[in-house]
Each structure stands twice: as C-alpha cells, then as structure tokens.
Design a protein around this motif. Sequence first.
Motif, PDB file in Angstrom:
ATOM      1  N   PRO A 140       0.738  -1.259   0.134  1.00 10.32           N
ATOM      2  CA  PRO A 140       0.070   0.080   0.099  1.00 10.32           C
ATOM      3  C   PRO A 140       1.020   1.272   0.221  1.00 10.32           C
ATOM      4  CG  PRO A 140      -0.768  -1.569   1.648  1.00 10.32           C
ATOM      5  CD  PRO A 140       0.449  -2.049   1.168  1.00 10.32           C
ATOM      6  N   LEU A 141       1.944   1.254   0.377  1.00  9.23           N
ATOM      7  CA  LEU A 141       2.896   2.330   0.669  1.00  9.23           C
ATOM      8  C   LEU A 141       3.612   2.542  -0.731  1.00  9.23           C
ATOM      9  CD1 LEU A 141       2.326   1.815   3.598  1.00  9.23           C
ATOM     10  CD2 LEU A 141       4.688   2.075   4.122  1.00  9.23           C
TER      11      LEU A 141
ATOM     12  N   VAL B  53      -0.510   6.286  -4.137  1.00 11.29           N
ATOM     13  CA  VAL B  53       0.566   7.114  -2.884  1.00 11.29           C
ATOM     14  C   VAL B  53       1.679   7.707  -3.739  1.00 11.29           C
ATOM     15  CG1 VAL B  53       2.082   6.669  -1.082  1.00 11.29           C
ATOM     16  CG2 VAL B  53      -0.105   5.594  -1.182  1.00 11.29           C
TER      17      VAL B  53
ATOM     18  N   GLN C  39       0.785  10.955  -4.956  1.00  8.70           N
ATOM     19  CA  GLN C  39       0.854  11.914  -4.245  1.00  8.70           C
ATOM     20  C   GLN C  39       2.327  12.363  -3.491  1.00  8.70           C
ATOM     21  OE1 GLN C  39      -2.377  12.063  -1.049  1.00  8.70           O
ATOM     22  NE2 GLN C  39      -2.655  10.089  -1.928  1.00  8.70           N
ATOM     23  N   VAL C  40       3.101  11.447  -3.670  1.00  5.92           N
ATOM     24  CA  VAL C  40       4.650  11.834  -3.278  1.00  5.92           C
ATOM     25  C   VAL C  40       5.353  12.713  -4.345  1.00  5.92           C
ATOM     26  CG1 VAL C  40       4.935   9.856  -1.754  1.00  5.92           C
ATOM     27  CG2 VAL C  40       5.936   9.883  -3.937  1.00  5.92           C
TER      28      VAL C  40
ATOM     29  N   TRP D 119      11.169   6.942  -2.821  1.00  6.70           N
ATOM     30  CA  TRP D 119      10.075   6.595  -1.880  1.00  6.70           C
ATOM     31  C   TRP D 119       9.723   5.023  -1.839  1.00  6.70           C
ATOM     32  CZ3 TRP D 119       6.795   9.022   1.653  1.00  6.70           C
ATOM     33  CH2 TRP D 119       5.396   8.308   2.050  1.00  6.70           C
TER      34      TRP D 119
ATOM     35  N   LYS E 153      12.649   2.781  -0.813  1.00  3.75           N
ATOM     36  CA  LYS E 153      12.815   2.854   0.704  1.00  3.75           C
ATOM     37  C   LYS E 153      11.785   1.973   1.346  1.00  3.75           C
ATOM     38  CE  LYS E 153      13.358   6.085   4.430  1.00  3.75           C
ATOM     39  NZ  LYS E 153      13.567   7.245   4.922  1.00  3.75           N
TER      40      LYS E 153
END
Lengths: 217, 161
Positions: free
Chosen positions: A113-114, A119, A122-123, A131, A134
């Motif tokens: 999900p991350l 997502v 959005q980053v 992202w 990581k």
Amino acid sequence: MTESGKPILYSYFRSSCSWRVRIALALKSIDYETVPINLIKDGGQQFSEEFQALNPMQQVPALKIDGITIGQSLAIIEYLEETRPTPRLLPQDPKRRAQVRVISDVIASGIQPLQNLSVLKQVGQENQLTWAQKVMRSGFNALEQILRSTAGKYCVGDEVSMADLCLVPQVANAERFKVDLTPYPTISRINKTLLALEAFQVSHPCRQPDTPPELRA
Amino acid sequence: MQQVPALKIDGITIGQSLAIIEYLEETRPTPRLLPQDPKRRAQVRVISDVIASGIQPLQNLSVLKQVGQENQLTWAQKVMRSGFNALEQILRSTAGKYCVGDEVSMADLCLVPQVANAERFKVDLTPYPTISRINKTLLALEAFQVSHPCRQPDTPPELRA
C-alpha cells in the motif's frame, strides 16, 4: 457471474494485488473471465462510476463470484480457500496458518500500500523512485528475517500458501523499481522456485488479456 | 517489522494485528469474531482489510515522518477521508447493528480504532453517518472500553480516563 456462470475478475495486468488473486484462481483451477481495468488510461478506469459501484475502494482486484463482489485480494483469497478448499492455500495447523497470514499481511499491509500507484502520485514524480525503494527495502529487510525461520521450499514449509501468492508479485514490483535483491537471498530463492510453477506463469503480468504488445511474453 | 502489536502466545510470537486476531479466533473460537457463513466472513475481511491495508498504513507514524511535518495533517486527512468514503459505502450494504449484521466481528475491532485516529486528525465525520453510528454503539461495549487508549498501563497521566 457471466452468462456462462464463470466468475469475473476485474484486474490490471501489472497490479501486484490482482496477480495474487490470479495465482489463487490458477492453483485452484477456477475458470474465470477477466474484465481489464486500466489504472492509467482515461484518468484511471478504476474511478468510473460503474466500477465504484462494484468496488467502493476503486481498486483492483475485485472478484464477482457466487452472486457477490469482493474487493481486497486477501479477503478474496480467504473466500476462495473456504469455498474451494483444494488444493489448500493455508496449512491446517493454526500456528503455521498464523505464519502464512503474518507474511501475507507484511506484504499486503506493510509494503504494497505504501508503494501503490495512488500513493506514488501523491509523493510527486521526482520522489517516487526513492520512496518506493525505501518502502520495499525496509519491508524486505523484515520479510527476509521472518522467512529465515518459516521457510522451507516455500515461504512457510514446503507447501505453496497465500504467503507465496503475495511474495512473487511484490518481488516483481521491487524489480520494476530497481531494488537490489542481493541482501535478500531467501526471498530470491523462494521467488525463483515459485516462478517455475505453472500457476505463477499463466497468471504472470506478461500473459494477461490486457498486457500491452511490447510487454507480452 | 519493528511495529506493534506483537503477541507472545502458545510458544510463538505473532506480529500483524489481523494475523493475531485470526489466530485467536482459530484457537479460542468463542465468542466468534468471524461469522460462520463464508460470504459474511468475506464481508468482515473486506472491511478489515480496507482499514488495515487501505487506510491505516498510509497514515501511520513512519509514513507521516516521511511526508514531513508541514504536510502531515493534510496527508492524513486525505487518506482517511478517501478510505472512509469507501467504507461508508460498503457499510451501507453490510451493516446491521454492527459492521456486518448484528454480531460484533473483526471488522468492528478495526473500525473503532480507525475512527479514533480520524478524530485525532480532526477529520469531520459528518459525511459518514453509518461509521459514526456503529462506532458509537461499539464504544458502549465493555471490551471496547477496557481496551481504550485512555485506560492502558502506558497511558500518560494527562490522557488517562
């Protein structure tokens, strides 16, 4: 259900969550039809009113089966397991079942999900790769440690389970984001073993009805 | 995973809240936290997964640290509103007294803590009447009270009930 009575899977070829369910359907020899939902075209077909009525989360996969529609890949897999119990995707022993669910949840709640599409949007584009890498490195560190105590031939012992269905698509995501897998020898070994199995091949992103020609196997 | 919760029980340690709950359900089956019917069990798991995979991980502490302090509130609110929009829609077809019909299930165990998170981040709950109603009903139950954050061994004095 279709007129033929077959289940319908709403799927995107490259969605790792959809791939998990495709593997389950293949392992259980459940014949189904695919309705491709392109997550990028038309601003994302998952956002259509029609699809939202089917799955309020506006995500793939969703499975229409036995008169109901289920979203959330693990909920789908557990339903398939309870209604089509052979071959098993969860061991009989509760402690081993817990191990399978821990590994599945680490991937399905702790990692994927991350780094999913919404997502990453959005980053921001310039941060996306860093992202995603990581998130996956962090998750794979934990997973590698867990697997060292649970794995046999596969994630938990020597039988294919729901955990394995989660692992292979997540490793594919990691490869797409150029995560170095050298620190994760157990993950790599199990992934390789699983990819040799037919169910993992027929369900592969490169072999789907909506696979773009340039990515087709 | 370097996360809570983890439960040490029967000689093993299990992380991941839903894996823990499913283990408890399988080894201590009464009272049930999952219905008997597979379709209703699926509904319970869908709602639980929407919260445990679709909402909470995106607003947990480590993600918020990464989005940066000035963006945290907006990010968390966006994640929760988006998730609650979907949840409200789902619950309208599954809910009775509780998330799925009239028995407390794993879905309810996920709902109440997530609503508490939403309140902490000042998410307006007016658009989610079903979520609000079920949350209120559940908070009246003893198990939801004794387990409340304001009644724990590590609750700071200023937040204690």
